[in-house]
Design an enzyme around this catalytic site. Sequence first.
Site, mmCIF file in Angstrom:
data_model
loop_
_atom_site.group_PDB
_atom_site.id
_atom_site.type_symbol
_atom_site.label_atom_id
_atom_site.label_comp_id
_atom_site.label_asym_id
_atom_site.label_seq_id
_atom_site.Cartn_x
_atom_site.Cartn_y
_atom_site.Cartn_z
ATOM 1 N N GLU A 170 19.633 -7.562 -15.317
ATOM 2 C CA GLU A 170 20.610 -8.471 -15.906
ATOM 3 C C GLU A 170 20.643 -8.397 -17.443
ATOM 4 O O GLU A 170 20.494 -9.413 -18.125
ATOM 5 C CB GLU A 170 20.358 -9.899 -15.424
ATOM 6 C CG GLU A 170 20.468 -10.028 -13.911
ATOM 7 C CD GLU A 170 20.138 -11.426 -13.395
ATOM 8 O OE1 GLU A 170 19.876 -12.332 -14.222
ATOM 9 O OE2 GLU A 170 20.137 -11.618 -12.169
ATOM 10 N N GLU A 287 20.753 -6.688 -3.855
ATOM 11 C CA GLU A 287 20.354 -8.072 -3.551
ATOM 12 C C GLU A 287 21.441 -8.765 -2.726
ATOM 13 O O GLU A 287 21.854 -9.889 -3.022
ATOM 14 C CB GLU A 287 20.093 -8.852 -4.847
ATOM 15 C CG GLU A 287 19.041 -8.227 -5.738
ATOM 16 C CD GLU A 287 18.768 -9.023 -7.008
ATOM 17 O OE1 GLU A 287 18.947 -10.258 -6.992
ATOM 18 O OE2 GLU A 287 18.378 -8.408 -8.017
#
Length: 380
Positions: A170, A287
């Site tokens: 991220e 994910e």
Amino acid sequence: MQLRRRGLLAGLAGLSPALAAAAPSPAAPPAWGGMGQAAGRGGMGGLAAQRGILFGATLTQGQVVESAEMVRIATEEMAMLVPGFEFKWPGLRPGPWEFDFTGADAMLTFAEARQQAVRGHALVWHGALPGWFGDGPADAMGMRTLLRHHITTVAGRYAGRIHSWDVVNEPVEPWDNRPDGLRDSPFLRRMGLDYIDLAFRWAAEADPTARLALNEYGVEMATPEQDARRTALLKLLEGMLRRGVPVHALGIQAHLSAAAWRDFDPAVLRGFIRRVAALGLECYVTELDVTDRGLPPEVAVRDAAVAHTYRTFLDAALAEPSVTLVALWGISDRFTWMNDSRFARREDGLPTRPHPFDPAFQPKPAWGAIGDALRGAPRR
């Protein structure tokens, strides 16, 4: 997505003896020449391998110890496991120069005994740092020393045993108002853009066999916010490759919302994946899960919408041959981070049903939808 990290991680530290007892006799770790042992597996992992896809799910020490059914499903269906907590800083770093590999070692042993690949998540992430970290060292050299020591120690310890690492997780946040679109993290504030390049170079030095991924969320929907994130990611990846940084893949987290699925355009996702592939990179779905926040309370309605979301996303993503890995971010609704997240939990207080198995470990329509997607049309 804090996943009750701090309390759970503290409680899991001493569980490795029970975890080891759950595993069969250890076997040699798989080789990463291609699909490793996946092609010879049964279950969903074997089905995915027939299309050149490595398929698996996240799993934690606590889940293994608590539930024989989780062990059964993970063993029978998954060709790959992603330790959910055990490779993150809070689980590994009790102090600035200390390491505790108890949980990580146990999860490696568990997976290798089943001839399963292992993904490492994550070497660098601003969202999972131990309490002692604070804002990190006050100067660039101190942060550089700390980060290099962490990456070299962790990736080096498991060299040759990890299929792929999420090296930096991220790193992009366009709404932090930087011209480059990067997230204003403590690593960026101390080291500048170099922290990303250096993290990948150090990981490659520590484990030359692992595939190295940049992992990001919020890139699959046809919205202005996600378009800005896609643009920033492509700019970042292009710059890394120009500078000779050893990046091999982009991880697409794919935390999806069934209620917001009207904003999904398969052409947008496929176009983005193709642009990444044109850079010479693979794409991993790292994910995958689907929140039912915003849907009616009826279980059948929710389960159908969640299944549809899994299917349409995977139909689009798996049509692209550069997508070579799919990891579910949860197996059973018995164990889900979503009930503890203000972004994903239901407004009416009902437990969420985001995963392919229900709380009693029975397959839901989502499991069938995933299988149907993996059996889909040839990739081109």
